[in-house]
Design a protein around this motif. Structure first.
Motif, PDB file in Angstrom:
ATOM      1  N   MET A   1       0.838  -1.209   0.000  1.00  0.00           N
ATOM      2  CA  MET A   1       0.000   0.000   0.000  1.00  0.00           C
ATOM      3  C   MET A   1       0.872   1.258   0.000  1.00  0.00           C
ATOM      4  O   MET A   1       0.564   2.238  -0.684  1.00  0.00           O
ATOM      5  CB  MET A   1      -0.925  -0.002   1.218  1.00  0.00           C
ATOM      6  N   LEU A   2       1.957   1.231   0.762  1.00  0.00           N
ATOM      7  CA  LEU A   2       2.874   2.373   0.792  1.00  0.00           C
ATOM      8  C   LEU A   2       3.497   2.594  -0.584  1.00  0.00           C
ATOM      9  O   LEU A   2       3.590   3.736  -1.064  1.00  0.00           O
ATOM     10  CB  LEU A   2       3.956   2.147   1.846  1.00  0.00           C
ATOM     11  N   VAL A   3       3.910   1.502  -1.222  1.00  0.00           N
ATOM     12  CA  VAL A   3       4.454   1.593  -2.583  1.00  0.00           C
ATOM     13  C   VAL A   3       3.405   2.151  -3.540  1.00  0.00           C
ATOM     14  O   VAL A   3       3.688   3.010  -4.386  1.00  0.00           O
ATOM     15  CB  VAL A   3       4.941   0.208  -3.071  1.00  0.00           C
ATOM     16  N   GLY A   4       2.159   1.689  -3.389  1.00  0.00           N
ATOM     17  CA  GLY A   4       1.083   2.153  -4.253  1.00  0.00           C
ATOM     18  C   GLY A   4       0.807   3.634  -4.082  1.00  0.00           C
ATOM     19  O   GLY A   4       0.557   4.353  -5.060  1.00  0.00           O
ATOM     20  N   ILE A   5       0.844   4.119  -2.844  1.00  0.00           N
ATOM     21  CA  ILE A   5       0.627   5.548  -2.593  1.00  0.00           C
ATOM     22  C   ILE A   5       1.719   6.378  -3.248  1.00  0.00           C
ATOM     23  O   ILE A   5       1.447   7.412  -3.882  1.00  0.00           O
ATOM     24  CB  ILE A   5       0.573   5.825  -1.078  1.00  0.00           C
ATOM     25  N   CYS A   6       2.964   5.921  -3.140  1.00  0.00           N
ATOM     26  CA  CYS A   6       4.083   6.630  -3.780  1.00  0.00           C
ATOM     27  C   CYS A   6       3.922   6.643  -5.297  1.00  0.00           C
ATOM     28  O   CYS A   6       4.152   7.675  -5.957  1.00  0.00           O
ATOM     29  CB  CYS A   6       5.412   5.976  -3.394  1.00  0.00           C
TER      30      CYS A   6
ATOM     31  N   ILE B   1      -9.348  -5.864  -1.648  1.00  0.00           N
ATOM     32  CA  ILE B   1     -10.231  -4.740  -1.985  1.00  0.00           C
ATOM     33  C   ILE B   1      -9.558  -3.386  -1.769  1.00  0.00           C
ATOM     34  O   ILE B   1      -9.561  -2.536  -2.673  1.00  0.00           O
ATOM     35  CB  ILE B   1     -11.566  -4.869  -1.231  1.00  0.00           C
ATOM     36  N   PRO B   2      -8.945  -3.111  -0.600  1.00  0.00           N
ATOM     37  CA  PRO B   2      -8.253  -1.819  -0.468  1.00  0.00           C
ATOM     38  C   PRO B   2      -7.100  -1.652  -1.460  1.00  0.00           C
ATOM     39  O   PRO B   2      -6.903  -0.559  -2.010  1.00  0.00           O
ATOM     40  CB  PRO B   2      -7.728  -1.847   0.972  1.00  0.00           C
ATOM     41  N   ALA B   3      -6.360  -2.737  -1.702  1.00  0.00           N
ATOM     42  CA  ALA B   3      -5.251  -2.660  -2.663  1.00  0.00           C
ATOM     43  C   ALA B   3      -5.769  -2.425  -4.078  1.00  0.00           C
ATOM     44  O   ALA B   3      -5.141  -1.701  -4.866  1.00  0.00           O
ATOM     45  CB  ALA B   3      -4.413  -3.938  -2.608  1.00  0.00           C
ATOM     46  N   SER B   4      -6.913  -3.010  -4.407  1.00  0.00           N
ATOM     47  CA  SER B   4      -7.495  -2.807  -5.737  1.00  0.00           C
ATOM     48  C   SER B   4      -7.913  -1.349  -5.919  1.00  0.00           C
ATOM     49  O   SER B   4      -7.760  -0.786  -7.011  1.00  0.00           O
ATOM     50  CB  SER B   4      -8.710  -3.725  -5.931  1.00  0.00           C
ATOM     51  N   ILE B   5      -8.451  -0.744  -4.863  1.00  0.00           N
ATOM     52  CA  ILE B   5      -8.827   0.676  -4.935  1.00  0.00           C
ATOM     53  C   ILE B   5      -7.617   1.522  -5.291  1.00  0.00           C
ATOM     54  O   ILE B   5      -7.664   2.369  -6.199  1.00  0.00           O
ATOM     55  CB  ILE B   5      -9.427   1.133  -3.590  1.00  0.00           C
ATOM     56  N   LEU B   6      -6.509   1.279  -4.607  1.00  0.00           N
ATOM     57  CA  LEU B   6      -5.303   2.083  -4.810  1.00  0.00           C
ATOM     58  C   LEU B   6      -4.660   1.814  -6.171  1.00  0.00           C
ATOM     59  O   LEU B   6      -4.380   2.747  -6.937  1.00  0.00           O
ATOM     60  CB  LEU B   6      -4.303   1.789  -3.687  1.00  0.00           C
ATOM     61  N   TYR B   7      -4.459   0.546  -6.491  1.00  0.00           N
ATOM     62  CA  TYR B   7      -3.761   0.225  -7.735  1.00  0.00           C
ATOM     63  C   TYR B   7      -4.648   0.393  -8.964  1.00  0.00           C
ATOM     64  O   TYR B   7      -4.151   0.583 -10.072  1.00  0.00           O
ATOM     65  CB  TYR B   7      -3.171  -1.187  -7.665  1.00  0.00           C
ATOM     66  N   GLY B   8      -5.966   0.339  -8.794  1.00  0.00           N
ATOM     67  CA  GLY B   8      -6.862   0.673  -9.901  1.00  0.00           C
ATOM     68  C   GLY B   8      -6.703   2.125 -10.291  1.00  0.00           C
ATOM     69  O   GLY B   8      -6.687   2.481 -11.479  1.00  0.00           O
ATOM     70  N   ALA B   9      -6.567   2.997  -9.278  1.00  0.00           N
ATOM     71  CA  ALA B   9      -6.328   4.417  -9.544  1.00  0.00           C
ATOM     72  C   ALA B   9      -4.988   4.617 -10.242  1.00  0.00           C
ATOM     73  O   ALA B   9      -4.884   5.378 -11.214  1.00  0.00           O
ATOM     74  CB  ALA B   9      -6.372   5.202  -8.236  1.00  0.00           C
TER      75      ALA B   9
ATOM     76  N   PHE C   1       1.449  13.559 -10.587  1.00  0.00           N
ATOM     77  CA  PHE C   1       2.247  14.723 -10.974  1.00  0.00           C
ATOM     78  C   PHE C   1       2.665  14.650 -12.440  1.00  0.00           C
ATOM     79  O   PHE C   1       2.691  15.657 -13.136  1.00  0.00           O
ATOM     80  CB  PHE C   1       3.471  14.865 -10.070  1.00  0.00           C
ATOM     81  N   LEU C   2       2.951  13.429 -12.925  1.00  0.00           N
ATOM     82  CA  LEU C   2       3.252  13.271 -14.352  1.00  0.00           C
ATOM     83  C   LEU C   2       2.014  13.586 -15.187  1.00  0.00           C
ATOM     84  O   LEU C   2       2.113  14.190 -16.264  1.00  0.00           O
ATOM     85  CB  LEU C   2       3.730  11.847 -14.633  1.00  0.00           C
ATOM     86  N   SER C   3       0.842  13.193 -14.690  1.00  0.00           N
ATOM     87  CA  SER C   3      -0.399  13.401 -15.426  1.00  0.00           C
ATOM     88  C   SER C   3      -0.717  14.878 -15.600  1.00  0.00           C
ATOM     89  O   SER C   3      -1.197  15.297 -16.661  1.00  0.00           O
ATOM     90  CB  SER C   3      -1.550  12.697 -14.704  1.00  0.00           C
TER      91      SER C   3
ATOM     92  N   LEU D   1       1.107   6.401  -6.962  1.00  0.00           N
ATOM     93  CA  LEU D   1      -0.030   7.248  -7.316  1.00  0.00           C
ATOM     94  C   LEU D   1       0.365   8.722  -7.304  1.00  0.00           C
ATOM     95  O   LEU D   1      -0.014   9.483  -8.210  1.00  0.00           O
ATOM     96  CB  LEU D   1      -1.189   6.998  -6.346  1.00  0.00           C
ATOM     97  N   ILE D   2       1.110   9.133  -6.305  1.00  0.00           N
ATOM     98  CA  ILE D   2       1.566  10.535  -6.239  1.00  0.00           C
ATOM     99  C   ILE D   2       2.431  10.858  -7.453  1.00  0.00           C
ATOM    100  O   ILE D   2       2.275  11.912  -8.088  1.00  0.00           O
ATOM    101  CB  ILE D   2       2.342  10.784  -4.936  1.00  0.00           C
ATOM    102  N   LEU D   3       3.325   9.927  -7.806  1.00  0.00           N
ATOM    103  CA  LEU D   3       4.222  10.149  -8.941  1.00  0.00           C
ATOM    104  C   LEU D   3       3.445  10.280 -10.251  1.00  0.00           C
ATOM    105  O   LEU D   3       3.641  11.244 -11.011  1.00  0.00           O
ATOM    106  CB  LEU D   3       5.231   9.005  -9.044  1.00  0.00           C
TER     107      LEU D   3
END
Length: 338
Positions: free
Chosen positions: A17-22, A286-294, A29-31, A24-26
């Motif tokens: 989850m920590l890796v996923g948050i990092c 389910i929580p990981a899918s929310i993060l990595y789906g984004a 910003f690229l987006s 997502l932030i990256l």
């Protein structure tokens, strides 16, 4: 021993989850930095945290790219969690809101609105989308459960694909009859380029409620994924869990179609990827899918913008290029016999 495994699973989950948050932030910003016109990440940071209304670049980021990125996050999280819930509750590894016909119903309802009720508000369009998704969901389960063999995962997928083709044809008929060609084609190709803050504020409460309920439901989905008889034996009210999960899927799929169009394969790909890392417990999936789906959806939209600049490749095409081979791989892996 079991406690040790549980602790290890929790640690691994938190790490992913920590890796996923990092990530997502990256990618966010690229987006907001890359598109038809490149804007430095420093400028993107300044536009978000110290907005200057006189700067054209800041205006571009705040009114165009940032709402588009937020829309990608909402849609990616919603579709991924829909796939995770459907795969868990139906024990069908091929379950996805696009493949199960749900998205096609929401798309058909949008075609009806564009053809007959173009004056509808965004909120009314959202409600009609839910109705269309409910209609095709009911038809898919009815078709899949008819016959002597009853409903199986394979029959469910075939029924979903058939319903999708039927309502896709009906949408095309409305497009021809009411001359919706360009509007409907742009909608069905999939994309968040037209996302607006006013619209996102309408769908955001629905999204947050749906995602929160999905996380709360995750322990029950884990039990149901073990088999209905096992779940009942453990005291689970399976009918109630299935009803709530269906409502969640309808809400999240409906709002996703309104925002981005009928994009498939997000809900198929993401749960399988996160399951490989976090295991088979849906309290983690389910929580990981929310993060990595984004993460996946923001990345796919970014790729669609930069691979053929200054033109854009619709996000639906990007996901199809990834999703079709993945679907065929799963069919082969699961030895699905249709």
């Amino acid at each position: 021993m079991e406690a040790t495994k549980g602790n290890k699973g929790s640690v691994n989950f938190m790490m992913y989850m920590l890796v996923g948050i990092c990530l997502l932030i990256l990618v966010c910003f690229l987006s907001v930095s890359y598109g038809a016109a490149d804007i430095s990440m420093k400028t993107a940071w300044q536009a978000i945290f110290s907005f200057d209304g006189r700067s054209t670049e800041h205006q571009t980021i705040l009114t165009l790219r940032l709402p588009r990125t937020v829309a990608d996050i909402i849609v990616g999280a919603s579709l991924a969690v829909c796939g995770a819930i459907m795969q868990g509750t139906t024990k069908n590894p091929l379950a996805d809101s696009g493949l199960m016909g749900i998205s096609s119903g929401a798309t058909f309802s949008m075609a009806v609105v564009l053809a007959l009720f173009p004056y509808f508000s965004y909120f009314q369009m959202l409600l009609i989308s839910f109705v269309g998704a409910s209609l095709t969901t009911g038809l898919t389960y009815f078709v899949a459960s008819s016959g002597k063999r009853g409903m199986t995962p394979q029959r469910l997928v075939l029924a979903g694909i058939s319903i999708s083709m039927l309502f896709g044809a009906l949408s095309s008929y409305l497009s021809i009859k009411y001359k919706l060609g360009h509007a409907l084609m742009y909608f069905t190709a999939g994309g968040t380029a037209g996302a607006k803050w006013s619209e996102l504020l309408i769908i955001l409460p629905f999204c947050l409620v749906g995602l929160l309920l999905s996380v709360m439901l995750s322990p029950s989905v884990t039990l149901l994924s073990l088999g209905e008889e096992v779940a009942v034996g453990l005291g689970l009210n399976t009918q109630r869990v299935k009803l709530i999960s269906t409502i969640i899927v309808l809400i999240l799929t409906g709002l996703s179609v309104v925002v981005i169009g009928p994009v498939s394969f997000v809900g198929l790909i993401v749960p399988h990827i996160v399951r490989f890392f976090v295991g088979v417990d849906y309290r983690y999936i389910i929580p990981a899918s929310i993060l990595y789906g984004a993460v996946l959806t923001v990345t796919a939209d970014l790729i669609g913008r930069v691979i053929n600049r200054p033109f854009e490749t619709p996000i639906g095409i990007i996901f199809s290029l990834i999703g079709v081979p993945f679907f065929l791989y799963l069919v082969r892996k699961e030895r699905c016999e249709f």
